[in-house]
Design a protein around this motif. Structure first.
Motif, PDB file in Angstrom:
ATOM      1  N   THR A  22       0.842  -1.204   0.000  1.00 22.68           N
ATOM      2  CA  THR A  22       0.000   0.000   0.000  1.00 22.68           C
ATOM      3  C   THR A  22       0.874   1.249   0.000  1.00 22.68           C
ATOM      4  O   THR A  22       0.647   2.183  -0.779  1.00 22.68           O
ATOM      5  N   VAL A  23       1.879   1.275   0.867  1.00 18.71           N
ATOM      6  CA  VAL A  23       2.786   2.416   0.958  1.00 18.71           C
ATOM      7  C   VAL A  23       3.570   2.584  -0.344  1.00 18.71           C
ATOM      8  O   VAL A  23       3.674   3.689  -0.893  1.00 18.71           O
ATOM      9  N   LEU A  24       4.102   1.498  -0.863  1.00 21.18           N
ATOM     10  CA  LEU A  24       4.876   1.552  -2.094  1.00 21.18           C
ATOM     11  C   LEU A  24       4.018   2.040  -3.260  1.00 21.18           C
ATOM     12  O   LEU A  24       4.447   2.869  -4.063  1.00 21.18           O
ATOM     13  N   SER A  25       2.801   1.562  -3.331  1.00 24.41           N
ATOM     14  CA  SER A  25       1.883   1.998  -4.389  1.00 24.41           C
ATOM     15  C   SER A  25       1.616   3.491  -4.301  1.00 24.41           C
ATOM     16  O   SER A  25       1.632   4.208  -5.315  1.00 24.41           O
ATOM     17  N   GLN A  26       1.376   3.987  -3.085  1.00 24.21           N
ATOM     18  CA  GLN A  26       1.128   5.417  -2.903  1.00 24.21           C
ATOM     19  C   GLN A  26       2.334   6.225  -3.360  1.00 24.21           C
ATOM     20  O   GLN A  26       2.193   7.241  -4.045  1.00 24.21           O
ATOM     21  N   MET A  27       3.520   5.775  -2.993  1.00 21.01           N
ATOM     22  CA  MET A  27       4.736   6.498  -3.361  1.00 21.01           C
ATOM     23  C   MET A  27       4.961   6.479  -4.869  1.00 21.01           C
ATOM     24  O   MET A  27       5.270   7.510  -5.474  1.00 21.01           O
ATOM     25  N   VAL A  64      -5.932   8.819   5.016  1.00 24.98           N
ATOM     26  CA  VAL A  64      -5.132   8.244   6.100  1.00 24.98           C
ATOM     27  C   VAL A  64      -4.653   6.882   5.617  1.00 24.98           C
ATOM     28  O   VAL A  64      -5.460   5.979   5.369  1.00 24.98           O
ATOM     29  N   THR A  65      -3.350   6.763   5.433  1.00 30.06           N
ATOM     30  CA  THR A  65      -2.728   5.522   4.968  1.00 30.06           C
ATOM     31  C   THR A  65      -1.544   5.204   5.870  1.00 30.06           C
ATOM     32  O   THR A  65      -1.067   6.079   6.607  1.00 30.06           O
ATOM     33  N   PRO A  66      -1.020   3.989   5.813  1.00 24.06           N
ATOM     34  CA  PRO A  66       0.133   3.633   6.646  1.00 24.06           C
ATOM     35  C   PRO A  66       1.361   4.522   6.417  1.00 24.06           C
ATOM     36  O   PRO A  66       2.192   4.652   7.310  1.00 24.06           O
ATOM     37  N   LEU A  67       1.468   5.151   5.257  1.00 23.57           N
ATOM     38  CA  LEU A  67       2.607   6.021   4.975  1.00 23.57           C
ATOM     39  C   LEU A  67       2.703   7.163   5.974  1.00 23.57           C
ATOM     40  O   LEU A  67       3.794   7.646   6.280  1.00 23.57           O
TER      41      LEU A  67
END
Length: 161
Positions: A22-27, A64-67
């Protein structure tokens, strides 16, 4: 450089959890938007910020995401401060004539509740507008309407070079 990044990327993907993905996708999606010319900085798209402008009003929202979590799995206070600084700065700059820009000179933040939920939203308004400085007010809310932070910010008004 690209080969080293490919190796790192493959190692990261091998061990990635759902949260990591999820974090990698957002980045990566933020980077892709920047590369497409959508923005001139990485900042807005990294946090998936969405801005809404109406006459005399500015609002910025982020998911609000884990990032953006701190060690307690709630939104890091620095991210809340960044959201408030952004909404106030955007509002200040939208009010200035061409050839001028506003930059933050001071922030005072009062945290009132934890940042949780699906998204955070911040609103800004003007307290004082002078020729050399502006003072703004920002309020951040959770998606359930709970106020999580109140902020005032001072901004220097500069001439663009």
């Amino acid at each position: 450089m690209k080969e080293a990044l490919r190796d790192t990327f493959e190692k990261v993907l091998e061990k990635a959890t759902g949260e990591d993905l999820t974090v990698l996708s957002q980045m990566l999606n933020g980077l892709a938007k920047k590369q497409s010319g959508h923005e001139n900085t990485y900042f807005k798209d990294l946090f998936l910020m969405e801005a809404d402008f109406r006459e005399g009003e500015c609002e910025v929202a982020i998911p609000v995401t884990p990032l953006i979590y701190n060690t307690f799995s709630i939104v890091h206070g620095g991210v809340t401060a960044t959201l408030l600084d952004t909404v106030m700065g955007v509002m200040a700059n939208r009010l200035l004539p061409p050839g001028q820009q506003a930059v933050t000179s001071n922030l005072t933040i009062h945290y009132l509740a934890p940042g949780t939920g699906k998204f955070l939203k911040a609103k800004a308004n003007v307290i004082h507008r002078g020729t050399k400085t502006m003072v703004m007010e920002g309020i951040a809310f959770r998606d359930d309407g709970t106020k999580i932070a109140h902020c005032t910010g001072s901004f220097f008004i500069l001439k663009l070079k």
